[in-house]
Design an enzyme around this catalytic site. Structure first.
Site, PDB file in Angstrom:
ATOM      1  N   ASP A 154       1.573  16.928  10.598  1.00  0.00           N
ATOM      2  CA  ASP A 154       1.943  17.533   9.305  1.00  0.00           C
ATOM      3  C   ASP A 154       1.667  16.608   8.124  1.00  0.00           C
ATOM      4  OD1 ASP A 154       2.976  19.787  10.728  1.00  0.00           O
ATOM      5  OD2 ASP A 154       4.657  18.501  11.269  1.00  0.00           O
ATOM      6  N   THR A 212       5.613  24.418  10.036  1.00  0.00           N
ATOM      7  CA  THR A 212       4.793  25.619   9.860  1.00  0.00           C
ATOM      8  C   THR A 212       4.939  26.568  11.051  1.00  0.00           C
ATOM      9  OG1 THR A 212       3.185  24.170   8.783  1.00  0.00           O
ATOM     10  CG2 THR A 212       2.439  26.391   9.292  1.00  0.00           C
ATOM     11  N   VAL A 213       5.089  26.007  12.248  1.00  0.00           N
ATOM     12  CA  VAL A 213       5.148  26.830  13.457  1.00  0.00           C
ATOM     13  C   VAL A 213       6.588  27.233  13.785  1.00  0.00           C
ATOM     14  CG1 VAL A 213       4.619  26.921  15.944  1.00  0.00           C
ATOM     15  CG2 VAL A 213       3.049  25.758  14.377  1.00  0.00           C
ATOM     16  N   THR A 214       7.501  26.257  13.767  1.00  0.00           N
ATOM     17  CA  THR A 214       8.863  26.515  14.254  1.00  0.00           C
ATOM     18  C   THR A 214       9.882  26.735  13.133  1.00  0.00           C
ATOM     19  OG1 THR A 214       9.270  24.138  14.235  1.00  0.00           O
ATOM     20  CG2 THR A 214       8.522  25.081  16.319  1.00  0.00           C
ATOM     21  N   THR A 245       3.492  15.144  22.489  1.00  0.00           N
ATOM     22  CA  THR A 245       2.899  16.406  22.892  1.00  0.00           C
ATOM     23  C   THR A 245       2.169  16.231  24.225  1.00  0.00           C
ATOM     24  OG1 THR A 245       1.603  18.287  22.098  1.00  0.00           O
ATOM     25  CG2 THR A 245       0.776  16.092  21.513  1.00  0.00           C
ATOM     26  N   ARG A 262      11.552  24.627  11.778  1.00  0.00           N
ATOM     27  CA  ARG A 262      12.645  23.659  11.878  1.00  0.00           C
ATOM     28  C   ARG A 262      12.539  22.680  10.704  1.00  0.00           C
ATOM     29  NH1 ARG A 262      11.635  21.252  17.871  1.00  0.00           N
ATOM     30  NH2 ARG A 262       9.517  21.461  17.132  1.00  0.00           N
ATOM     31  N   GLY A 311       0.407  23.736  13.251  1.00  0.00           N
ATOM     32  CA  GLY A 311       0.252  24.667  12.140  1.00  0.00           C
ATOM     33  C   GLY A 311      -0.309  23.927  10.950  1.00  0.00           C
ATOM     34  N   HIS A 312      -1.374  24.439  10.385  1.00  0.00           N
ATOM     35  CA  HIS A 312      -1.949  23.831   9.183  1.00  0.00           C
ATOM     36  C   HIS A 312      -1.718  24.768   8.011  1.00  0.00           C
ATOM     37  CE1 HIS A 312      -5.053  21.126  11.443  1.00  0.00           C
ATOM     38  NE2 HIS A 312      -3.817  20.688  11.520  1.00  0.00           N
ATOM     39  N   SER A 325      -4.130  13.139  -2.306  1.00  0.00           N
ATOM     40  CA  SER A 325      -3.628  14.478  -2.591  1.00  0.00           C
ATOM     41  C   SER A 325      -2.418  14.366  -3.519  1.00  0.00           C
ATOM     42  CB  SER A 325      -3.259  15.166  -1.285  1.00  0.00           C
ATOM     43  OG  SER A 325      -2.646  16.394  -1.556  1.00  0.00           O
ATOM     44  N   THR A 326      -2.441  15.140  -4.603  1.00  0.00           N
ATOM     45  CA  THR A 326      -1.416  15.008  -5.639  1.00  0.00           C
ATOM     46  C   THR A 326      -0.548  16.261  -5.781  1.00  0.00           C
ATOM     47  OG1 THR A 326      -3.045  15.743  -7.280  1.00  0.00           O
ATOM     48  CG2 THR A 326      -2.810  13.362  -6.973  1.00  0.00           C
TER      49      THR A 326
HETATM   50  P1  IMP Z   1       4.836  20.585  22.147  1.00  0.00           P
HETATM   51  O1  IMP Z   1       3.517  20.014  21.738  1.00  0.00           O
HETATM   52  O2  IMP Z   1       5.060  21.959  21.640  1.00  0.00           O
HETATM   53  O3  IMP Z   1       5.079  20.428  23.615  1.00  0.00           O
HETATM   54  O4  IMP Z   1       5.954  19.699  21.439  1.00  0.00           O
HETATM   55  C1  IMP Z   1       6.152  18.324  21.765  1.00  0.00           C
HETATM   56  C2  IMP Z   1       6.519  17.512  20.525  1.00  0.00           C
HETATM   57  O5  IMP Z   1       5.377  17.449  19.654  1.00  0.00           O
HETATM   58  C3  IMP Z   1       7.644  18.104  19.677  1.00  0.00           C
HETATM   59  O6  IMP Z   1       8.391  17.048  19.096  1.00  0.00           O
HETATM   60  C4  IMP Z   1       6.897  18.853  18.578  1.00  0.00           C
HETATM   61  O7  IMP Z   1       7.669  19.002  17.410  1.00  0.00           O
HETATM   62  C5  IMP Z   1       5.707  17.937  18.362  1.00  0.00           C
HETATM   63  N1  IMP Z   1       4.525  18.630  17.825  1.00  0.00           N
HETATM   64  C6  IMP Z   1       3.600  19.355  18.501  1.00  0.00           C
HETATM   65  N2  IMP Z   1       2.645  19.808  17.680  1.00  0.00           N
HETATM   66  C7  IMP Z   1       2.952  19.358  16.453  1.00  0.00           C
HETATM   67  C8  IMP Z   1       2.329  19.475  15.170  1.00  0.00           C
HETATM   68  O8  IMP Z   1       1.275  20.091  14.992  1.00  0.00           O
HETATM   69  N3  IMP Z   1       2.955  18.872  14.128  1.00  0.00           N
HETATM   70  C9  IMP Z   1       4.100  18.161  14.289  1.00  0.00           C
HETATM   71  N4  IMP Z   1       4.713  18.012  15.465  1.00  0.00           N
HETATM   72  C10 IMP Z   1       4.154  18.618  16.540  1.00  0.00           C
HETATM   73 MG    MG Z   2       1.486  21.052  10.894  1.00  0.00          MG
END
Ligand code: IMP
Ligand code: MG
Length: 336
Positions: free
Chosen positions: A13, A249-251, A191, A253, A42-43, A321-322
């Site tokens: 991120d 972006t994805v979760t 990951t 959280r 997620g981008h 990036s600003t």
């Molecule tokens: P998983 O890749 O979904 O198994 O998650 C494992 C860990 O990697 C968790 O802490 C996720 O939040 C983190 N993670 C996976 N992909 C991303 C990403 O694109 N951005 C930030 N954290 C990520």
């Molecule tokens: Mg991301």
């Protein structure tokens, strides 16, 4: 600069999506291809009023002439891919390598249903870990086995290497960040695959001798989602004082926020073979720099931060990036 790889220097991120989108628009790559784990990433790309969050299609989609590919090593969730292709209107130029591993509903259920993955590690619940486990056990499906993907299949590495032979520019988009790499990150809070530049190249079948530039992206205030060590983490109160609040972006959280970590920046730049760096979120170091696109107009505070980051990283900072919009950027790179 025939082949450039973009990678995340911290915990993910970092703003890679925006950097990729900017480079794609300025440098007009023939191909923009994605490496990394899969739809766990997620981008975000902001253009004017519009915000796009992409998990499968490369963030460089904003440049309309490029082929948009997903490299061999990347996991594909066909439902996510097909819905993004539809939403972004990129049918006809979006392709998936025929050998990509496939994520199905059972992988997602195993990811979410495992206390170890979902609670202890804090996975994104997108099925990536279980799908990679199946691939290692040699029981997983591939893109070529999925009828819905038939019209999108390609030999992505062959297309990329032929394009490079023709002297065209290819942009390879990494996902995740260095410190959540399965090998180099804060194991086990990582990951399910390596995330360094070498892996991103391998995901796309590009040999090490063919890479001209590795641009590592670092966030002025790094963030981390999910569990795991984060040495420079600040308290939520400190982050609030600074006006920083972010969500995944994805979760969705909340992201944990930290201060600049020079030591981690240097180590990550070393392993990534970083030739140039991008710094995002300079407007948080100095709010007056918001939206600035001229280096000379930056304040001393902002310039001093960039100088210090450059010393830590050991490579020139050529992109600054600003702000969130694609136009909020200072680009010090040479013209192609
Ligand atoms: P998983 O890749 O979904 O198994 O998650 C494992 C860990 O990697 C968790 O802490 C996720 O939040 C983190 N993670 C996976 N992909 C991303 C990403 O694109 N951005 C930030 N954290 C990520
Ligand atoms: Mg991301």
């Amino acid at each position: 600069m025939a082949c450039t790889i973009i990678v995340g220097g911290f915990f993910g991120d970092e703003g890679k999506g925006k950097i990729v989108a900017h480079i794609a628009r300025r440098d007009r790559p023939a191909i923009i291809s994605r490496g990394g784990v899969g739809p766990n990433a997620g981008h975000t790309v902001n253009i004017g009023e519009k915000t796009y969050g992409v998990r499968m299609v490369p963030s460089g989609f904003v440049y309309e002439e490029a082929l948009l590919c997903i490299g061999t090593g990347v996991l594909v969730d066909p439902r996510v891919f097909l819905s993004e292709v539809d939403l972004l209107g990129v049918k006809g130029r979006a392709f998936v390598d025929e050998r990509c591993g496939i994520i199905d509903e059972a992988h997602i259920q195993r990811d979410k249903g495992s206390d170890h993955l979902s609670k202890t590690i804090g996975s994104t619940g997108t099925g990536c870990g279980p799908a990679n486990a199946d691939r290692v056990m040699r029981i997983g499906r591939q893109a070529k086995d999925v009828p819905e993907l038939a019209e999108y299949l390609m030999d992505v590495p062959a297309e990329i290497n032929e394009s490079l032979d023709d002297g065209e520019f290819v942009l390879i988009e990494g996902t995740q960040g260095f410190y959540i790499s399965l090998y180099f990150g804060t194991y086990p809070y990582v990951t399910s695959k390596d995330t360094s530049a070498s892996q991103i190249a391998a995901d796309n079948g590009v040999g090490p001798t063919r890479i001209d530039d590795v641009i590592a992206v670092f966030k002025a205030y790094p963030t981390r989602v999910g569990a795991g060590p984060f040495t420079t983490e600040m308290t939520p109160e400190e982050a609030h004082e600074l006006g920083i609040e972010e969500f995944g972006t994805v979760t969705h959280r909340p992201r944990r926020i930290g201060n600049w970590d020079g030591e981690r920046a240097r180590y990550s730049a070393m392993i990534n073979g970083c030739t140039q760096a991008a710094i995002t979120g300079i407007d948080r170091i100095d709010p007056d720099s918001y939206g600035c696109s001229d280096y000379n107009k930056l304040s001393k505070v902002a310039k001093d931060f960039i100088k210090k980051a450059e010393d830590d990283i050991g490579a020139p900072v050529t992109l600054i990036s600003t702000g969130p919009d694609i136009s909020h950027i200072i680009d010090l790179r040479k013209e192609l």
